[in-house]
Design an enzyme around this catalytic site. Structure first.
Site, PDB file in Angstrom:
ATOM      1  CE1 TYR A  25      -3.427   2.825   0.798  1.00 57.52           C
ATOM      2  CE2 TYR A  25      -1.970   3.375   2.625  1.00 57.52           C
ATOM      3  CZ  TYR A  25      -3.030   3.693   1.800  1.00 57.52           C
ATOM      4  OH  TYR A  25      -3.694   4.883   1.973  1.00 57.52           O
ATOM      5  CB  SER A 107      -4.410  10.416   6.974  1.00 64.51           C
ATOM      6  OG  SER A 107      -5.401   9.956   6.089  1.00 64.51           O
ATOM      7  CD  GLN A 128      -6.117  13.980   4.318  1.00 63.15           C
ATOM      8  OE1 GLN A 128      -6.318  13.158   5.194  1.00 63.15           O
ATOM      9  NE2 GLN A 128      -6.733  13.934   3.152  1.00 63.15           N
ATOM     10  CE1 TYR A 130      -7.877  12.306   0.371  1.00 63.51           C
ATOM     11  CE2 TYR A 130      -7.793  10.771   2.200  1.00 63.51           C
ATOM     12  CZ  TYR A 130      -7.244  11.292   1.049  1.00 63.51           C
ATOM     13  OH  TYR A 130      -6.069  10.804   0.571  1.00 63.51           O
ATOM     14  CB  THR A 156      -6.463  15.816   0.210  1.00 68.17           C
ATOM     15  OG1 THR A 156      -5.526  15.670   1.273  1.00 68.17           O
ATOM     16  CG2 THR A 156      -5.954  15.051  -1.001  1.00 68.17           C
ATOM     17  NE  ARG A 165      -3.877   4.777  -5.042  1.00 65.51           N
ATOM     18  CZ  ARG A 165      -4.094   5.468  -3.942  1.00 65.51           C
ATOM     19  NH1 ARG A 165      -4.241   4.875  -2.787  1.00 65.51           N
ATOM     20  NH2 ARG A 165      -4.185   6.763  -4.012  1.00 65.51           N
ATOM     21  CE  LYS A 252      -0.805  15.460   0.700  1.00 64.56           C
ATOM     22  NZ  LYS A 252      -1.422  14.435  -0.131  1.00 64.56           N
ATOM     23  CG  HIS A 276      -2.479  11.521  -3.396  1.00 68.53           C
ATOM     24  ND1 HIS A 276      -3.482  12.299  -2.891  1.00 68.53           N
ATOM     25  CD2 HIS A 276      -2.460  10.416  -2.599  1.00 68.53           C
ATOM     26  CE1 HIS A 276      -4.050  11.701  -1.855  1.00 68.53           C
ATOM     27  NE2 HIS A 276      -3.430  10.557  -1.655  1.00 68.53           N
ATOM     28  NE  ARG A 279      -0.932   6.461  -1.986  1.00 66.64           N
ATOM     29  CZ  ARG A 279      -0.619   5.240  -1.560  1.00 66.64           C
ATOM     30  NH1 ARG A 279       0.588   4.756  -1.826  1.00 66.64           N
ATOM     31  NH2 ARG A 279      -1.469   4.519  -0.877  1.00 66.64           N
TER      32      ARG A 279
HETATM   33  C1  GLV Z   1      -4.862   7.845   0.301  1.00 66.07           C
HETATM   34  O1  GLV Z   1      -4.611   8.979   0.571  1.00 66.07           O
HETATM   35  C2  GLV Z   1      -4.059   7.052  -0.531  1.00 66.07           C
HETATM   36  O2  GLV Z   1      -3.301   7.612  -1.339  1.00 66.07           O
HETATM   37  O3  GLV Z   1      -4.142   5.839  -0.424  1.00 66.07           O
END
Ligand code: GLV
Length: 387
Positions: A25, A107, A128, A130, A156, A165, A252, A276, A279
């Protein structure tokens, strides 16, 4: 005890000591991982200008970020699931940052909750956010961050939709992990992780479970996050959130000059030039490549920070010399945490500070606040011509 001399050493130990799904991860970019790779390889294109016979005594890495004194201008970035890299990971990282004198950012997707981290630290940290569709939840978490004494909100803006991913899908990432046969086999070699994890109550998303409506367990949480990240987030919402927060605001995920101008216009206290960590939009240019253009556009209007790709003090120096007031590290400290817990985070910070200090000295500078492009050798075509 292994001798740790670089972030790469911590990364090796992190991989050895942490369940594969959580190491992966951390060490993933989206899709082909081109942007993830270039975030670091583009730093390598910039070289340093060696200077000699300059008095190098009395050096300092101390500086300020958003008006806050820092031992070096390197903040810990928000990283989701930090408490899965090591039990109570966010508390350990926050404590290490506090003792070192650098900001820690918690986060939204952390394992330890805001209140829990506040209870185990003594100084304000950054939070942070979301933005979720559930406005009551967003209002409540902003309030919780205020009550916990958080001094800055890091909003963010580059994750309304999650970049894919591949490794997370293949590994079946969950927090806590589902005990499938491959996971059990993997955990058998990660006994230290397992023992610590058995001793903590913090095993899932502490800011969400029990706070967001209808989210009682991990299975529904997955659905909930996919459904709840707000795809309608726009600059008007940013303005509203700024007003609701009322304290320092850091935006961000800025990677484009036009977005940087908008961020300056809404009155952010700082922006973070970031993709990021590679990502989100695979194929985007690296943060360090985008920094010079963004500095030219808004460098005199808003404080600029950078993340994505910092793995050493030399990288920190390069970003600062190109105009950033500070940087954020994510993977670099997570490698420390996964390797050695709180001590590993301290070690990661110490490695980076030492590299920054020595690099600065060998470039003929004694104060990080005096760094400028003249310490760098930047290829003519570094920024490239992109039509
Ligand atoms: C979350 O912020 C991630 O990039 O997994």
């Amino acid at each position: 005890m292994p001798v740790i001399t670089s972030i790469a050493d911590l990364k090796r130990l992190h991989k050895r000591r942490t369940p594969k799904m959580f190491y992966d991860y951390c060490e993933s970019g989206s899709w082909t991982e081109q942007t993830f790779r270039e975030n670091t390889s583009d730093f390598d294109q910039i070289r340093l200008r060696q200077r000699i016979a300059v008095d190098m005594s009395d050096r300092t890495t101390a500086s300020q970020m958003i008006g806050q004194d820092v031992a070096m201008p390197v903040a810990l970035a928000p990283v989701g699931l930090t408490g899965m890299q090591r039990a109570d990971g966010e508390i350990k990282a926050a404590r290490a940052a506090e003792k070192f004198g650098v900001p820690f950012t918690l986060s939204t997707m952390s394992i330890c909750s805001i209140e829990d981290v506040a209870e185990h630290t003594t100084k304000p940290f950054w939070f942070q956010l979301y933005v979720m569709r559930d406005e009551d939840y967003v209002d409540a978490i902003i309030e919780r961050a205020k009550v916990a004494g958080c001094s800055a909100l890091v909003l963010t803006l580059d994750l309304q939709i999650l970049g894919q991913r591949h490794k997370d899908l293949k590994n079946g990432l969950t927090a806590p992990p589902k005990l499938t046969p491959p996971v059990i086999l993997d955990l058998a070699t990660k006994w230290r992780w397992g023992i610590e994890m058995l001793q903590t109550k913090r095993k899932t998303f502490g800011n969400i479970v029990g706070h967001a409506k209808g989210v009682e367990n991990m299975n529904s949480l997955h659905t909930w996050t996919a459904e709840q990240f707000d795809p309608r987030l726009d600059w008007e919402k940013v303005r509203i959130l700024k007003k609701k927060w009322g304290r320092k605001l850091i935006l961000k995920g800025i990677l484009d000059v036009e977005d940087a101008k908008m961020a300056a216009e809404v009155g952010a206290d700082a922006i973070i030039v970031s993709n990021h960590g590679g990502r989100q939009l695979d194929g985007a240019l690296s943060s360090i490549k985008m920094l010079p253009g963004i500095m030219r556009a808004v460098g005199d209007k808003v404080e600029v920070h950078l993340d994505s790709g910092i793995r050493s003090g030399q990288d920190v120096l390069k970003a600062l010399a190109l105009g950033a007031k500070g940087v954020m590290i994510g993977r670099a400290y997570i490698h420390g945490l996964g390797a050695m817990g709180e001590k590993g985070v301290t070690t990661a910070l110490a490695v980076i500070q030492k590299e920054l200090d020595i690099t600065m000295a060998l470039c003929g500078k004694r104060d990080v606040k005096d760094l400028s492009p003249d310490v760098l050798l930047v290829p003519d075509d570094f920024e490239g011509k992109w039509a």
